[in-house]
Design an enzyme around this catalytic site. Structure first.
Site, PDB file in Angstrom:
ATOM      1  N   ASP A  48       0.816  -1.215   0.000  1.00 38.37           N
ATOM      2  CA  ASP A  48       0.000   0.000   0.000  1.00 38.37           C
ATOM      3  C   ASP A  48       0.853   1.270   0.000  1.00 38.37           C
ATOM      4  O   ASP A  48       2.071   1.221   0.177  1.00 38.37           O
ATOM      5  CB  ASP A  48      -0.965  -0.002   1.196  1.00 38.37           C
ATOM      6  CG  ASP A  48      -0.307  -0.445   2.495  1.00 38.37           C
ATOM      7  OD1 ASP A  48       0.940  -0.433   2.571  1.00 38.37           O
ATOM      8  OD2 ASP A  48      -1.029  -0.805   3.440  1.00 38.37           O
TER       9      ASP A  48
ATOM     10  N   ASP B 200      -7.842  -2.812  14.160  1.00 42.90           N
ATOM     11  CA  ASP B 200      -9.238  -3.102  13.792  1.00 42.90           C
ATOM     12  C   ASP B 200      -9.319  -4.330  12.879  1.00 42.90           C
ATOM     13  O   ASP B 200     -10.347  -4.588  12.270  1.00 42.90           O
ATOM     14  CB  ASP B 200      -9.879  -1.875  13.118  1.00 42.90           C
ATOM     15  CG  ASP B 200      -9.109  -1.414  11.890  1.00 42.90           C
ATOM     16  OD1 ASP B 200      -8.089  -2.054  11.536  1.00 42.90           O
ATOM     17  OD2 ASP B 200      -9.519  -0.403  11.274  1.00 42.90           O
TER      18      ASP B 200
ATOM     19  N   HIS C 104      -7.413  -4.783  10.186  1.00 40.39           N
ATOM     20  CA  HIS C 104      -7.085  -4.533   8.778  1.00 40.39           C
ATOM     21  C   HIS C 104      -5.772  -5.193   8.377  1.00 40.39           C
ATOM     22  O   HIS C 104      -4.866  -5.362   9.187  1.00 40.39           O
ATOM     23  CB  HIS C 104      -7.110  -3.032   8.439  1.00 40.39           C
ATOM     24  CG  HIS C 104      -5.974  -2.211   8.939  1.00 40.39           C
ATOM     25  ND1 HIS C 104      -6.107  -1.268   9.928  1.00 40.39           N
ATOM     26  CD2 HIS C 104      -4.679  -2.158   8.564  1.00 40.39           C
ATOM     27  CE1 HIS C 104      -4.945  -0.677  10.134  1.00 40.39           C
ATOM     28  NE2 HIS C 104      -4.051  -1.202   9.322  1.00 40.39           N
TER      29      HIS C 104
ATOM     30  N   GLU D  26      -9.639  -1.895   5.305  1.00 41.59           N
ATOM     31  CA  GLU D  26     -10.314  -1.606   6.566  1.00 41.59           C
ATOM     32  C   GLU D  26     -11.614  -2.424   6.665  1.00 41.59           C
ATOM     33  O   GLU D  26     -12.101  -2.930   5.660  1.00 41.59           O
ATOM     34  CB  GLU D  26     -10.656  -0.104   6.623  1.00 41.59           C
ATOM     35  CG  GLU D  26      -9.433   0.810   6.637  1.00 41.59           C
ATOM     36  CD  GLU D  26      -8.772   0.913   8.013  1.00 41.59           C
ATOM     37  OE1 GLU D  26      -8.976   0.006   8.861  1.00 41.59           O
ATOM     38  OE2 GLU D  26      -8.040   1.885   8.242  1.00 41.59           O
TER      39      GLU D  26
HETATM   40  C1  GLP Z   1      -0.640   0.268   8.641  1.00 39.38           C
HETATM   41  C2  GLP Z   1      -0.278  -0.490   7.366  1.00 39.38           C
HETATM   42  C3  GLP Z   1      -0.441  -1.978   7.528  1.00 39.38           C
HETATM   43  C4  GLP Z   1       0.201  -2.426   8.819  1.00 39.38           C
HETATM   44  C5  GLP Z   1      -0.536  -1.807   9.989  1.00 39.38           C
HETATM   45  C6  GLP Z   1      -0.004  -2.235  11.345  1.00 39.38           C
HETATM   46  O1  GLP Z   1      -1.912   0.781   8.649  1.00 39.38           O
HETATM   47  N1  GLP Z   1      -1.013  -0.048   6.236  1.00 39.38           N
HETATM   48  O2  GLP Z   1       0.119  -2.644   6.400  1.00 39.38           O
HETATM   49  O3  GLP Z   1       0.162  -3.830   8.907  1.00 39.38           O
HETATM   50  O4  GLP Z   1      -0.436  -0.412   9.861  1.00 39.38           O
HETATM   51  O5  GLP Z   1       1.114  -1.483  11.666  1.00 39.38           O
HETATM   52  P1  GLP Z   1       2.097  -1.760  12.865  1.00 39.38           P
HETATM   53  O6  GLP Z   1       2.943  -2.898  12.424  1.00 39.38           O
HETATM   54  O7  GLP Z   1       2.904  -0.500  13.008  1.00 39.38           O
HETATM   55  O8  GLP Z   1       1.276  -2.072  14.065  1.00 39.38           O
END
Ligand code: GLP
Length: 241
Positions: A67, A136, A138, A143
């Site tokens: 992304d 959440d 995702h 989402e």
């Molecule tokens: C972001 C990214 C995801 C990632 C998520 C969790 O929103 N788009 O790809 O997995 O955050 O992030 P973290 O690893 O910092 O908890």
């Protein structure tokens, strides 16, 4: 689904890096799907280290990132492009043309998304997809929704995700409100999936993702239907299971 329980973040990162390394050693021209966020940082650190020590060679590897924020330039330190270069690509010998990331500044977003899907298809699909998990549920920027999305598309980022990602910005208001993301269909088409989860704050959602009903309101729950998922998670993230 295979579950690897680790004591702490360091061990999670090491186990995940070992799985990625074995993929690259067995198939030097692997097509990797990569993720941003704080969770995979330690894993990327090990990969850079092993490249420097001559254990790994990324010359023939191809990567596709999940992304990118919309309206953020590549040179902006908040872009996922910048993040990936700083934390992985600049430290290994992957050719720049083998790195694929969505362009957050693309004029025609529809075309950018369709071209990304077509590019992955032409590359022969993703061999191994790395994923983190949002609070959440995702995965990538998919989402909670009423349906599972198929291909790469544009999304509005949830308030809770904006709040969570604010730690990478000076102020919450600076977090972009939209992003482009691979769809659930893209992720499910990967040959293998490696889901990394750490921290007690993810324990409740991880339990729902792995053991709850499969529903688009918990996007990560779809992984229960994938044939080859390895979850590498810390003890505290698994305490609800
Ligand atoms: C972001 C990214 C995801 C990632 C998520 C969790 O929103 N788009 O790809 O997995 O955050 O992030 P973290 O690893 O910092 O908890």
């Amino acid at each position: 689904m295979k579950l690897i329980r680790t004591k702490n973040y360091e061990e999670m990162s090491l186990r995940a890096a070992a799985l990625l390394a074995s993929q690259i050693i067995r198939k030097p021209d692997s097509v990797l799907g990569l993720a941003t966020g704080a969770t995979p940082l330690g894993m990327y650190g090990f990969l850079v280290d092993w490249y420097r020590k001559g254990v790994l060679d990324f010359r023939d590897v191809q990567t596709w990132n999940l992304d990118e924020y919309l309206g953020v330039q590549k040179v902006d330190s908040h872009s996922y492009y910048y993040f990936m270069h700083k934390n992985l690509f600049d430290g290994i010998n992957i050719p720049e043309e083998s790195i694929h990331m969505l362009d957050g500044m693309a004029e025609d977003i529809g075309h950018e998304c369709a071209a990304y899907d077509e590019g992955i298809r032409k590359a022969g699909g993703i061999d191994l997809q790395v994923l983190g998990l949002g609070h959440d549920g995702h995965i990538a920027f998919n989402e909670p929704e009423k349906f599972f999305s198929a291909g790469t598309h544009c999304v509005a980022i949830n308030k809770s995700t904006i709040r969570a990602n604010a730690r990478f910005f000076l102020k919450e208001e600076e977090v972009p409100k939209k992003a482009m993301t691979m769809g659930i269909g893209n992720i499910m088409a990967a040959g293998k999936i490696l889901l990394l989860v750490c921290g007690a704050d993810k324990a409740e959602i991880l339990q729902r993702v792995l053991q709850g009903p499969v529903a688009p309101e918990i996007p990560g729950s779809i992984l229960q239907f994938h044939q080859n998922v390895t979850v590498v998670a810390t003890e505290d993230a698994l305490r609800e299971m």
